[in-house]
Design a protein around this motif. Structure first.
Motif, PDB file in Angstrom:
ATOM      1  N   ASP A 162       0.807  -1.187   0.302  1.00 17.87           N
ATOM      2  CA  ASP A 162       0.154   0.001  -0.523  1.00 17.87           C
ATOM      3  C   ASP A 162       0.556   1.155  -0.122  1.00 17.87           C
ATOM      4  OD1 ASP A 162      -1.390   1.571   0.418  1.00 17.87           O
ATOM      5  OD2 ASP A 162      -2.277   1.318   2.083  1.00 17.87           O
ATOM      6  N   PRO A 163       0.959   1.614  -0.990  1.00 18.86           N
ATOM      7  CA  PRO A 163       2.375   3.574  -1.216  1.00 18.86           C
ATOM      8  C   PRO A 163       1.235   4.383  -0.494  1.00 18.86           C
ATOM      9  CG  PRO A 163       1.224   2.319  -3.142  1.00 18.86           C
ATOM     10  CD  PRO A 163       1.030   1.404  -2.741  1.00 18.86           C
ATOM     11  N   ARG A 164       1.932   4.649   0.674  1.00 16.66           N
ATOM     12  CA  ARG A 164       0.906   5.474   1.637  1.00 16.66           C
ATOM     13  C   ARG A 164       1.976   6.491   1.967  1.00 16.66           C
ATOM     14  NH1 ARG A 164      -2.047   1.725   6.480  1.00 16.66           N
ATOM     15  NH2 ARG A 164       0.907   0.842   6.753  1.00 16.66           N
ATOM     16  N   GLU A 165       3.214   6.197   2.145  1.00 19.56           N
ATOM     17  CA  GLU A 165       3.978   7.240   2.598  1.00 19.56           C
ATOM     18  C   GLU A 165       3.976   8.917   1.418  1.00 19.56           C
ATOM     19  OE1 GLU A 165       8.711   7.672   3.000  1.00 19.56           O
ATOM     20  OE2 GLU A 165       7.971   5.900   3.031  1.00 19.56           O
ATOM     21  N   ALA A 166       3.711   9.919   2.162  1.00 19.03           N
ATOM     22  CA  ALA A 166       3.738  11.363   1.440  1.00 19.03           C
ATOM     23  C   ALA A 166       5.137  11.441   0.718  1.00 19.03           C
ATOM     24  CB  ALA A 166       2.978  12.088   1.917  1.00 19.03           C
ATOM     25  N   LEU A 167       4.957  11.705  -0.818  1.00 21.09           N
ATOM     26  CA  LEU A 167       6.703  12.303  -1.103  1.00 21.09           C
ATOM     27  C   LEU A 167       6.802  13.510  -1.036  1.00 21.09           C
ATOM     28  CD1 LEU A 167       8.913  10.834  -3.009  1.00 21.09           C
ATOM     29  CD2 LEU A 167       7.142  11.437  -5.434  1.00 21.09           C
ATOM     30  N   GLN A 168       7.742  14.030  -1.169  1.00 22.06           N
ATOM     31  CA  GLN A 168       7.448  15.768  -0.957  1.00 22.06           C
ATOM     32  C   GLN A 168       8.347  16.084  -1.792  1.00 22.06           C
ATOM     33  OE1 GLN A 168       6.986  16.690   2.028  1.00 22.06           O
ATOM     34  NE2 GLN A 168       6.408  15.038   2.708  1.00 22.06           N
ATOM     35  N   GLU A 172      13.926  18.384  -6.499  1.00 20.06           N
ATOM     36  CA  GLU A 172      14.860  17.002  -6.641  1.00 20.06           C
ATOM     37  C   GLU A 172      13.915  15.889  -7.252  1.00 20.06           C
ATOM     38  OE1 GLU A 172      18.005  16.759  -6.805  1.00 20.06           O
ATOM     39  OE2 GLU A 172      18.367  18.518  -6.366  1.00 20.06           O
ATOM     40  N   THR A 173      12.509  16.016  -6.807  1.00 13.89           N
ATOM     41  CA  THR A 173      11.559  14.933  -7.103  1.00 13.89           C
ATOM     42  C   THR A 173      10.758  15.611  -8.656  1.00 13.89           C
ATOM     43  OG1 THR A 173       9.994  16.515  -5.664  1.00 13.89           O
ATOM     44  CG2 THR A 173      11.751  14.137  -4.877  1.00 13.89           C
ATOM     45  N   LEU A 174      10.760  16.979  -8.695  1.00 16.55           N
ATOM     46  CA  LEU A 174       9.471  17.740  -9.529  1.00 16.55           C
ATOM     47  C   LEU A 174      10.712  17.204 -11.398  1.00 16.55           C
ATOM     48  CD1 LEU A 174       8.212  20.495  -8.765  1.00 16.55           C
ATOM     49  CD2 LEU A 174       7.159  18.451  -8.908  1.00 16.55           C
ATOM     50  N   ARG A 179       7.136  23.413 -12.123  1.00 16.50           N
ATOM     51  CA  ARG A 179       5.540  23.385 -11.753  1.00 16.50           C
ATOM     52  C   ARG A 179       5.598  24.616 -10.614  1.00 16.50           C
ATOM     53  NH1 ARG A 179       2.310  20.477 -14.558  1.00 16.50           N
ATOM     54  NH2 ARG A 179       3.694  18.645 -16.180  1.00 16.50           N
ATOM     55  N   GLU A 180       3.945  25.028 -11.012  1.00 15.70           N
ATOM     56  CA  GLU A 180       3.363  25.096  -9.336  1.00 15.70           C
ATOM     57  C   GLU A 180       3.172  23.996  -7.975  1.00 15.70           C
ATOM     58  OE1 GLU A 180      -0.244  27.816  -6.911  1.00 15.70           O
ATOM     59  OE2 GLU A 180       0.333  27.844 -10.028  1.00 15.70           O
ATOM     60  N   VAL A 181       4.052  24.508  -7.177  1.00 10.18           N
ATOM     61  CA  VAL A 181       3.673  23.481  -6.040  1.00 10.18           C
ATOM     62  C   VAL A 181       3.208  24.304  -4.672  1.00 10.18           C
ATOM     63  CG1 VAL A 181       4.766  21.676  -4.536  1.00 10.18           C
ATOM     64  CG2 VAL A 181       5.558  22.260  -6.305  1.00 10.18           C
ATOM     65  N   GLN A 182       1.612  23.629  -4.071  1.00  7.48           N
ATOM     66  CA  GLN A 182       1.271  24.418  -3.049  1.00  7.48           C
ATOM     67  C   GLN A 182       0.506  23.336  -2.210  1.00  7.48           C
ATOM     68  OE1 GLN A 182      -1.822  27.472  -3.234  1.00  7.48           O
ATOM     69  NE2 GLN A 182      -0.668  28.468  -4.587  1.00  7.48           N
ATOM     70  N   GLU A 183       1.364  23.021  -0.848  1.00  7.91           N
ATOM     71  CA  GLU A 183       0.841  22.212   0.459  1.00  7.91           C
ATOM     72  C   GLU A 183       1.174  20.236  -0.308  1.00  7.91           C
ATOM     73  OE1 GLU A 183      -3.563  22.528   0.725  1.00  7.91           O
ATOM     74  OE2 GLU A 183      -3.092  24.511   1.580  1.00  7.91           O
ATOM     75  N   ASN A 184       2.276  20.875  -0.831  1.00  7.80           N
ATOM     76  CA  ASN A 184       2.914  19.526  -1.511  1.00  7.80           C
ATOM     77  C   ASN A 184       2.017  18.657  -2.312  1.00  7.80           C
ATOM     78  OD1 ASN A 184       4.928  17.534  -0.915  1.00  7.80           O
ATOM     79  ND2 ASN A 184       3.643  16.073  -0.262  1.00  7.80           N
ATOM     80  N   LYS A 185       1.105  19.727  -3.768  1.00  4.76           N
ATOM     81  CA  LYS A 185       0.378  19.057  -4.463  1.00  4.76           C
ATOM     82  C   LYS A 185       0.656  20.070  -5.773  1.00  4.76           C
ATOM     83  CE  LYS A 185      -3.536  17.711  -1.214  1.00  4.76           C
ATOM     84  NZ  LYS A 185      -4.905  17.829  -1.460  1.00  4.76           N
ATOM     85  N   ARG A 203      -4.987  19.237  -8.928  1.00  5.18           N
ATOM     86  CA  ARG A 203      -3.756  19.155  -8.210  1.00  5.18           C
ATOM     87  C   ARG A 203      -3.875  17.595  -8.360  1.00  5.18           C
ATOM     88  NH1 ARG A 203      -5.923  22.533  -2.315  1.00  5.18           N
ATOM     89  NH2 ARG A 203      -6.572  20.898  -2.481  1.00  5.18           N
ATOM     90  N   VAL A 204      -2.429  16.993  -8.063  1.00  6.30           N
ATOM     91  CA  VAL A 204      -2.185  15.900  -8.286  1.00  6.30           C
ATOM     92  C   VAL A 204      -0.436  15.965  -6.839  1.00  6.30           C
ATOM     93  CG1 VAL A 204       0.081  15.090 -10.132  1.00  6.30           C
ATOM     94  CG2 VAL A 204      -1.911  16.229 -11.106  1.00  6.30           C
ATOM     95  N   TRP A 205      -1.001  14.824  -6.712  1.00  2.00           N
ATOM     96  CA  TRP A 205       0.160  13.993  -5.544  1.00  2.00           C
ATOM     97  C   TRP A 205       0.328  13.060  -5.675  1.00  2.00           C
ATOM     98  CZ3 TRP A 205      -4.794  15.383  -4.240  1.00  2.00           C
ATOM     99  CH2 TRP A 205      -5.648  14.773  -3.684  1.00  2.00           C
ATOM    100  N   HIS A 206       1.397  12.043  -4.882  1.00  2.00           N
ATOM    101  CA  HIS A 206       1.732  11.261  -4.688  1.00  2.00           C
ATOM    102  C   HIS A 206       2.250  10.914  -3.367  1.00  2.00           C
ATOM    103  CE1 HIS A 206       3.106  12.698  -8.978  1.00  2.00           C
ATOM    104  NE2 HIS A 206       2.658  11.647  -9.641  1.00  2.00           N
ATOM    105  N   THR A 207       1.594   9.327  -3.536  1.00  2.00           N
ATOM    106  CA  THR A 207       2.245   8.386  -2.519  1.00  2.00           C
ATOM    107  C   THR A 207       2.657   7.256  -2.825  1.00  2.00           C
ATOM    108  OG1 THR A 207       0.090   7.149  -2.297  1.00  2.00           O
ATOM    109  CG2 THR A 207       0.504   9.273  -0.575  1.00  2.00           C
ATOM    110  N   VAL A 208       4.104   6.664  -2.310  1.00  2.00           N
ATOM    111  CA  VAL A 208       4.706   5.344  -2.218  1.00  2.00           C
ATOM    112  C   VAL A 208       4.906   4.895  -1.897  1.00  2.00           C
ATOM    113  CG1 VAL A 208       6.325   7.013  -3.628  1.00  2.00           C
ATOM    114  CG2 VAL A 208       6.975   7.404  -2.194  1.00  2.00           C
ATOM    115  N   ALA A 209       5.833   3.610  -1.759  1.00  2.00           N
ATOM    116  CA  ALA A 209       6.436   2.392  -1.235  1.00  2.00           C
ATOM    117  C   ALA A 209       7.821   2.438  -1.030  1.00  2.00           C
ATOM    118  CB  ALA A 209       6.164   1.614  -1.107  1.00  2.00           C
ATOM    119  N   LEU A 210       8.840   2.922  -0.556  1.00  2.00           N
ATOM    120  CA  LEU A 210      10.023   3.436  -1.212  1.00  2.00           C
ATOM    121  C   LEU A 210      10.912   2.006  -1.944  1.00  2.00           C
ATOM    122  CD1 LEU A 210      11.192   5.924   1.089  1.00  2.00           C
ATOM    123  CD2 LEU A 210      10.873   6.266  -1.332  1.00  2.00           C
ATOM    124  N   ALA A 211      12.243   1.527  -1.814  1.00  2.00           N
ATOM    125  CA  ALA A 211      12.485   0.530  -1.967  1.00  2.00           C
ATOM    126  C   ALA A 211      13.329   0.984  -0.963  1.00  2.00           C
ATOM    127  CB  ALA A 211      13.308   0.986  -2.684  1.00  2.00           C
ATOM    128  N   GLY A 212      13.494  -0.656  -0.412  1.00  2.00           N
ATOM    129  CA  GLY A 212      14.403  -0.903   1.622  1.00  2.00           C
ATOM    130  C   GLY A 212      13.974  -1.822   1.956  1.00  2.00           C
TER     131      GLY A 212
END
Length: 321
Positions: A162-168, A172-174, A179-185, A203-212
């Motif tokens: 379940d990829p639920r960790e919010a991607l900051q 480096e990530t965009l 692009r305009e970013v507000q409230e991490n979106k 508005r678009v945002w992402h959640t992830v499951a990181l490798a590790g």
């Protein structure tokens, strides 16, 4: 006559509320007791394995496997650069017209709200003037290719994440740092010159499951994929490398917290029901001289006392079964 009927209805609703509160508290206590039993059983039966070594002798056994999830490719989309993600979920919302029912009014109200998915304005009572633009960006869940869980093929494990960790979001990530970013979106405006949000803005945002590192608890189905051809319903995945005791302690604590939340909700409903029923007798309820309370303050005090005692009883029931 009408007053008497109203009092009876109020009393019946109060009694029903009390029963609902007691039912929730009972359910929370039973769930908590069952959870403690499940943890004790898992501690006895689960076996910690080394996931770097595929062992067919573990097939059919309940295992705890601390290992590493890795992918053969970096994962990204049109909005974010590829990164070390096992799974990636894109969330999308658009500022749209929403129909709201107004109490005691035959006519609805229409307001602009951020909503996921396409709101069907054709179903509105008054669609004219409340047309929503087409949502052109779709939500998606992506899974990396070539996933391994230490010595196992990790494809099914990755699909179960379940990829639920919010991607900051930052430069480096965009994918497009402009692009305009507000409230991490990421904000996509229909009118780039506008300083305020308008109908159709996205508005678009992402959640992830990181490798590790992850620890998995499941019944091993085979020595190649761990889970077999289908994802097991008893699969539990946690971040980090944990031994059996640590893993089950964390699982137990989270389950206990959820069960006690149910009990707290039941206690609140019980308290409201008691006040509703006992308020009929407020004029005759007098706690003096032991407590300087009478009327509604006395009703509240008695209801609170009954609720606290009842909660303690159910709490002890959960502990001792």
């Amino acid at each position: 006559m009408l007053k008497g009927t109203g009092l009876r209805i109020r009393g019946a609703l109060g009694a029903f509320t009390i029963l609902c509160g007691l039912g929730l508290m009972w359910g929370g206590a039973i769930r908590d007791f069952d959870n403690r039993g499940s943890v004790r059983k898992a501690l006895r039966e689960a076996e910690t394995i080394d996931p770097t070594v595929s062992d067919p002798n573990n097939n059919g056994r309940l295992i705890v496997a601390p290992g590493a999830l890795t992918a053969a490719e970096l994962l990204g989309d049109e909005f974010i650069k590829p990164g070390q993600y096992i799974a990636l979920r894109r969330h999308v919302e658009m500022l749209q017209w929403v129909e709201k029912r107004v109490p005691n009014s035959p006519e609805p109200d229409y307001v602009l709200e951020w909503k996921p998915g396409q709101v069907d304005f054709f179903s509105f009572k008054v669609p004219q003037g409340h047309e929503n633009p087409l949502l052109t960006i779709k939500p998606a869940t992506l899974v990396a290719a070539g996933v391994r869980f230490s010595g196992f093929d990790g494809t099914k494990i990755a699909e179960a994440l379940d990829p639920r960790e919010a991607l900051q979001l930052n430069q480096e990530t965009l994918a497009d740092p402009a692009r305009e970013v507000q409230e991490n979106k990421i904000v996509i405006r229909r009118d780039p010159s506008s300083k305020v949000f308008l109908l159709g803005d996205i508005r678009v945002w992402h959640t992830v499951a990181l490798a590790g590192d992850y620890t998995i608890m499941t019944v091993q189905k085979d020595e190649r994929t761990l889970l077999g051809s289908k994802t097991s319903g008893d699969l539990i995945i946690r971040r980090g490398k944990l031994n059996k005791e640590e893993f089950l302690r964390l699982e137990g604590e989270e389950a206990n917290e959820a069960n006690f939340s149910i009990m707290y909700l039941g206690a609140a409903i019980l308290w409201i029901g008691l006040i509703s029923v006992m308020s009929r007798f407020a004029s005759s309820l007098d706690l003096r001289p032991k407590a300087q309370l009478q009327g509604m303050p006395a009703v509240i005090a008695v209801s609170s006392g009954i609720t606290i005692v009842t909660f303690i009883v159910f709490w002890l029931l959960a502990l001792v079964g």
